[in-house]
Write a protein that holds these residues in place. Structure first.
Motif, short mmCIF file in Angstrom:
data_model
loop_
_atom_site.label_atom_id
_atom_site.label_comp_id
_atom_site.label_asym_id
_atom_site.label_seq_id
_atom_site.Cartn_x
_atom_site.Cartn_y
_atom_site.Cartn_z
N ILE A 1 0.84 -1.20 0.00
CA ILE A 1 0.00 0.00 0.00
C ILE A 1 0.87 1.25 0.00
O ILE A 1 1.97 1.26 0.57
N TYR A 2 0.38 2.29 -0.64
CA TYR A 2 1.08 3.57 -0.67
C TYR A 2 0.03 4.67 -0.69
O TYR A 2 -0.87 4.67 -1.51
N ASN A 3 0.16 5.58 0.27
CA ASN A 3 -0.78 6.69 0.35
C ASN A 3 -0.04 7.95 -0.09
O ASN A 3 0.86 8.40 0.60
N ASP A 4 -0.43 8.48 -1.23
CA ASP A 4 0.31 9.61 -1.81
C ASP A 4 -0.38 10.94 -1.48
O ASP A 4 -1.19 11.44 -2.26
N ASN A 5 -0.01 11.50 -0.33
CA ASN A 5 -0.64 12.77 0.08
C ASN A 5 -0.24 13.94 -0.80
O ASN A 5 -0.88 14.99 -0.77
N ARG A 6 0.84 13.75 -1.57
CA ARG A 6 1.24 14.82 -2.50
C ARG A 6 0.10 15.11 -3.47
O ARG A 6 -0.07 16.22 -3.95
N LEU A 7 -0.67 14.06 -3.76
CA LEU A 7 -1.80 14.20 -4.69
C LEU A 7 -2.92 15.05 -4.06
O LEU A 7 -3.60 15.81 -4.76
N LEU A 8 -3.09 14.91 -2.74
CA LEU A 8 -4.07 15.78 -2.06
C LEU A 8 -3.71 17.24 -2.27
O LEU A 8 -4.57 18.10 -2.49
N MET A 9 -2.40 17.54 -2.16
CA MET A 9 -1.95 18.93 -2.23
C MET A 9 -2.05 19.48 -3.65
O MET A 9 -1.93 20.68 -3.87
N ARG A 10 -2.28 18.60 -4.61
CA ARG A 10 -2.39 19.04 -6.02
C ARG A 10 -3.65 19.87 -6.24
O ARG A 10 -3.66 20.79 -7.06
N TYR A 11 -4.72 19.49 -5.54
CA TYR A 11 -6.03 20.06 -5.82
C TYR A 11 -6.42 21.16 -4.83
O TYR A 11 -6.16 21.03 -3.63
N PRO A 12 -7.10 22.22 -5.30
CA PRO A 12 -7.61 23.22 -4.36
C PRO A 12 -8.44 22.60 -3.24
O PRO A 12 -8.29 22.96 -2.07
N ARG A 13 -9.30 21.64 -3.59
CA ARG A 13 -10.14 21.02 -2.55
C ARG A 13 -9.28 20.24 -1.54
O ARG A 13 -9.52 20.29 -0.33
N GLY A 14 -8.26 19.54 -2.06
CA GLY A 14 -7.37 18.79 -1.17
C GLY A 14 -6.64 19.72 -0.22
O GLY A 14 -6.54 19.47 0.99
N ARG A 15 -6.14 20.85 -0.75
CA ARG A 15 -5.41 21.81 0.10
C ARG A 15 -6.35 22.42 1.14
O ARG A 15 -5.98 22.60 2.29
N ALA A 16 -7.60 22.71 0.70
CA ALA A 16 -8.57 23.29 1.64
C ALA A 16 -8.90 22.30 2.75
O ALA A 16 -9.03 22.67 3.92
N THR A 76 -6.67 -7.39 0.44
CA THR A 76 -5.20 -7.25 0.45
C THR A 76 -4.76 -6.54 1.73
O THR A 76 -3.82 -6.97 2.41
N ILE A 77 -5.47 -5.46 2.06
CA ILE A 77 -5.11 -4.68 3.26
C ILE A 77 -5.34 -5.50 4.52
O ILE A 77 -4.52 -5.51 5.44
N ARG A 78 -6.43 -6.24 4.54
CA ARG A 78 -6.73 -7.05 5.73
C ARG A 78 -5.60 -8.06 5.97
O ARG A 78 -5.09 -8.19 7.08
N ARG A 79 -5.17 -8.73 4.90
CA ARG A 79 -4.12 -9.75 5.05
C ARG A 79 -2.80 -9.10 5.47
O ARG A 79 -2.09 -9.59 6.33
N TRP A 80 -2.48 -7.97 4.83
CA TRP A 80 -1.22 -7.26 5.14
C TRP A 80 -1.20 -6.80 6.60
O TRP A 80 -0.19 -6.87 7.28
N ARG A 81 -2.35 -6.35 7.08
CA ARG A 81 -2.40 -5.80 8.45
C ARG A 81 -2.18 -6.87 9.53
O ARG A 81 -1.91 -6.55 10.67
N GLU A 82 -2.29 -8.14 9.13
CA GLU A 82 -2.03 -9.20 10.12
C GLU A 82 -0.57 -9.18 10.55
O GLU A 82 -0.24 -9.55 11.67
N ASP A 83 0.33 -8.77 9.63
CA ASP A 83 1.76 -8.72 9.95
C ASP A 83 2.44 -7.71 8.99
O ASP A 83 3.21 -8.10 8.11
N PRO A 84 2.14 -6.41 9.15
CA PRO A 84 2.59 -5.43 8.15
C PRO A 84 4.10 -5.42 7.91
O PRO A 84 4.54 -5.34 6.77
N PHE A 85 4.89 -5.54 9.00
CA PHE A 85 6.34 -5.43 8.81
C PHE A 85 6.98 -6.75 8.38
O PHE A 85 8.12 -6.77 7.95
#
Ligand SMILES: O=P(O)(O)OC[C@H]1O[C@H](OP(=O)(O)OP(=O)(O)O)[C@H](O)[C@@H]1O
Ligand SMILES: O=C(O)c1cc(=O)[nH]c(=O)[nH]1
Length: 250
Positions: A62-77, A235-244
């Motif tokens: 999983i990858y959460n790209d917050n840079r994309l939030l900052m791209r949009y006026p609504r995301g920045r707001a 996928t997230i459920r399985r990964w969260r069982e042992d993320p590291f």
């Protein structure tokens, strides 16, 4: 010139109107909207077959790209409103500056500093190898002459994302070494791993760590709104069982 229609990604005014209220209800509303918006614009990505390598070196699906939030006026707001709504900013009057972590923390920190009308710095992950050879950027001429350039200044650290917390911790340590009174570290998103508060517990004096929303909350919104496919949720459920441990051998 053709001006773009004001679509959802450009809306922001209505969020900004009452983003100063700092109430729990407001914080909850913004948290919901930011999670839904992150899902809508595809800021949350899943790739179990070709895992992402995180800053900490772990291979993760999983990858959460917050840079994309900052791209949009609504995301920045929404980011601006999310920070302002946080109870940790109730004492905003006592904060004199916001410092962002390079690089993805710079934009949200600048947005918040602008909203509060206070000073802004950013902290590099290492000392720059040329130019002014700084780790903390934005020091005034007077500050740059001091051994402890931020002595006595109340500074809020802003990071875009907390995984292990290692990057934010390094920036926090740099600010404290520079003499700052670190009043807190606020981030847009956290995975909610124990590693981050554990890392921050090493700081003396202590520095509260808080985020606008976390993975648990995001998954709740996705489950209600259908923002992630069933396959991605699994996928997230399985990964969260042992993320590291998940990425070992992949
Ligand atoms: O909590 P951690 O385990 O330290 O991981 C989170 C850090 O990872 C990302 O930065 P990255 O190093 O990818 O660089 P960037 O901000 O320049 O994109 C993110 O922006 C955080 O700073
Ligand atoms: O830990 C990281 O490096 C990381 C994880 C993530 O989901 N998003 C990101 O920008 N960095």
């Amino acid at each position: 010139m053709i001006y773009p229609q004001k679509g959802r990604t450009q809306q922001g005014d209505e969020i900004m109107r009452d983003d100063q209220s700092g109430t729990e209800q407001n914080a909850e509303t913004v948290r919901r909207e930011i999670a839904a918006f992150a899902l809508e614009i595809g800021a949350v990505r899943l790739s179990p077959e070709e895992p992402f390598t995180w800053a900490s070196g772990y291979r993760m699906p999983i990858y959460n790209d917050n840079r994309l939030l900052m791209r949009y006026p609504r995301g920045r707001a929404l980011v601006r409103a999310g920070f302002l709504a946080h109870a940790g900013l109730g004492a905003a009057d006592s904060i004199q500056a916001v410092a962002g972590t390079a690089s993805a923390g710079i934009a949200p920190a600048a947005v918040l500093a602008e909203a509060l009308g206070i000073d802004f710095y950013y902290v590099r992950s290492s000392v720059k190898g040329h130019g002014l050879a700084r780790k903390i950027e934005g020091l005034s001429r007077e500050e740059a002459l001091l051994e402890k350039p931020l002595a006595g200044r109340s500074v809020l650290l802003v990071e875009d994302l907390i995984s292990t917390g290692g990057s934010a911790l390094a920036a926090a340590e740099a600010l404290q070494e520079a003499g700052a009174n670190l009043v807190g570290c606020g981030a847009i998103f956290s995975y909610g791993f124990d590693e981050a508060p554990r890392a921050f517990s090493r700081l003396a004096p202590p520095c509260p760590l808080w985020t606008i929303f976390d993975l648990e909350f995001l998954l709740g919104v996705a489950a209600e709104d259908g923002g992630l496919s069933q396959e991605d949720m699994e996928t997230i459920r399985r990964w969260r069982e042992d993320p590291f441990g998940w990425g070992e051998g992949r």
